[in-house]
Every structure is written in structure tokens, then in C-alpha cells.
Design a protein around this motif. Sequence first.
Motif, PDB file in Angstrom:
ATOM      1  N   GLY A   1       5.343 -11.342  -5.901  1.00 44.29           N
ATOM      2  CA  GLY A   1       4.442 -10.356  -5.319  1.00 44.29           C
ATOM      3  C   GLY A   1       4.355  -9.158  -6.243  1.00 44.29           C
TER       4      GLY A   1
ATOM      5  N   THR B   1       5.049  -7.528   3.273  1.00 46.82           N
ATOM      6  CA  THR B   1       6.267  -6.890   2.759  1.00 46.82           C
ATOM      7  C   THR B   1       6.063  -5.405   2.535  1.00 46.82           C
ATOM      8  OG1 THR B   1       7.000  -8.934   1.688  1.00 46.82           O
ATOM      9  CG2 THR B   1       7.914  -6.873   0.847  1.00 46.82           C
TER      10      THR B   1
ATOM     11  N   THR C   1       3.383 -11.085   0.046  1.00 38.62           N
ATOM     12  CA  THR C   1       4.257 -11.736  -0.931  1.00 38.62           C
ATOM     13  C   THR C   1       4.448 -13.193  -0.546  1.00 38.62           C
ATOM     14  OG1 THR C   1       6.258 -11.083   0.281  1.00 38.62           O
ATOM     15  CG2 THR C   1       5.517  -9.614  -1.482  1.00 38.62           C
TER      16      THR C   1
END
Length: 221
Positions: free
Chosen positions: A95, A46, A77
Motif C-alpha cells: 500500500g 488502513t 491496502t
Amino acid sequence: MTLKTLFLTTLAVTAVALPAMAQTASDNAAWTAPRKGDWLVTGRVTDVFSGADNAITTAAGADSGLHVDVGDSVMPTLGFTYFLTDHWAVEGILGTTKHEIRAQGGATDVAVHETWVVPPIVTLQYRPLTGGRISPYVGAGVNYMLFYNGEDQNGFKVRLKDGFGYAAQAGVDVGLQGPWSLNLDIKKVWFNTDASINDGALTSSVDLDPWVASVGVTRRF
């Protein structure tokens, strides 16, 4: 995240998942769209990036000539999705990311703070398709920004205010084989935080409003 980076990341996460997918292929070779009662667990890479460019002002409200710049962060994440019906699902993502905050303006470009952020996001998704190898979705929900382990830089003292925001989402799961699919996901978060610099000598109302772009591999349970 550039298209080249996204493409290379897609290849990387798919390659990592291939051994696990191959192991289950003989037992369940055909991918089917998720249905009511299914769980999806998604591991993602991410990129969280903000276009914040808000002015830094003095305690009296005067423009200091500086503005805020927030660096992006790429981190792993996890996403957990539960299907309430064939078309409606709830997703939560977990995350943490680390960001550098800079003060910029004129000849000034200086780091003032680094902080970790936990931005859990919960969305309600709508998925129009229940067949085929592609399962697109849109969603909307809420998030909470929690700043922690901040480190002040270059003699500055910075404090950031935690709080709630709103999120919109769009994405797609593309069936690979067995219970495995490739996931592409993008979220837009709207969140404003009050930044206090040097015990209020300077302040800024920062519209972080980050984009959260992800690519990953999903397993259905």
C-alpha cells in the motif's frame, strides 16, 4: 482512527463483500480456520498515524523552538498471508499513503512538505487456534520506508532518508461464511528518519514510529 470510524468502516467493507460471499455460500457455507498451505488475501482500509514530535534544530545543533508534526493518512491496502504450518504464517502488506509534514512551535504552524510513502511490511505470524470461527494472531517483522513524489511547501526544501525499521503485529480473522472472514489488524512500526530542511540549515531526527490500524475482508484460497 476513532472507534466510531473503525465501526463504520467495518460495516462498509463488510457490505461491499456481501455479494461475493453470498455467491460462494452455497458451495462452501462453513468457515474453517486456515491451515498449512492456505493463502489469505485481505483487502483493508488502513489508517497510518504517527505521534512524531521531535525537535527541529539548526545546523549547529541549537534548538529552533520548532518541532515536527506528521499528519495521518487513510488508504486501501492489500495483505497476502501464506501458512507455513497450521500455526505459523508469513504476511506481506502492500500500500501507499500520503502525509503532510508541519513545523510547529509557539505561534508557528506551517506546512513544509507533503510526501507519499511506500511502507511494505513483512511479518512472521503465530496463530494459536486451529478451530472455531476466530483466528487470532501475533507477529513481528521488518519494514522499509520509501519516500517518493515529495512536494515542498511554503518555500521550504525538505529531504527525508529512506530506511529499514521493525514491526510488531496483532490481529484476528473472524469467520463469516465460505472462504470469507472479517479481519482486524494493528501494527506498530519503529522507524527513524533524518530530515534535512533548506539544504541542512535545519535538521531533525524524526521518530516516525507509526501505528498502522486496519479493518478489512479476507478470502482464503
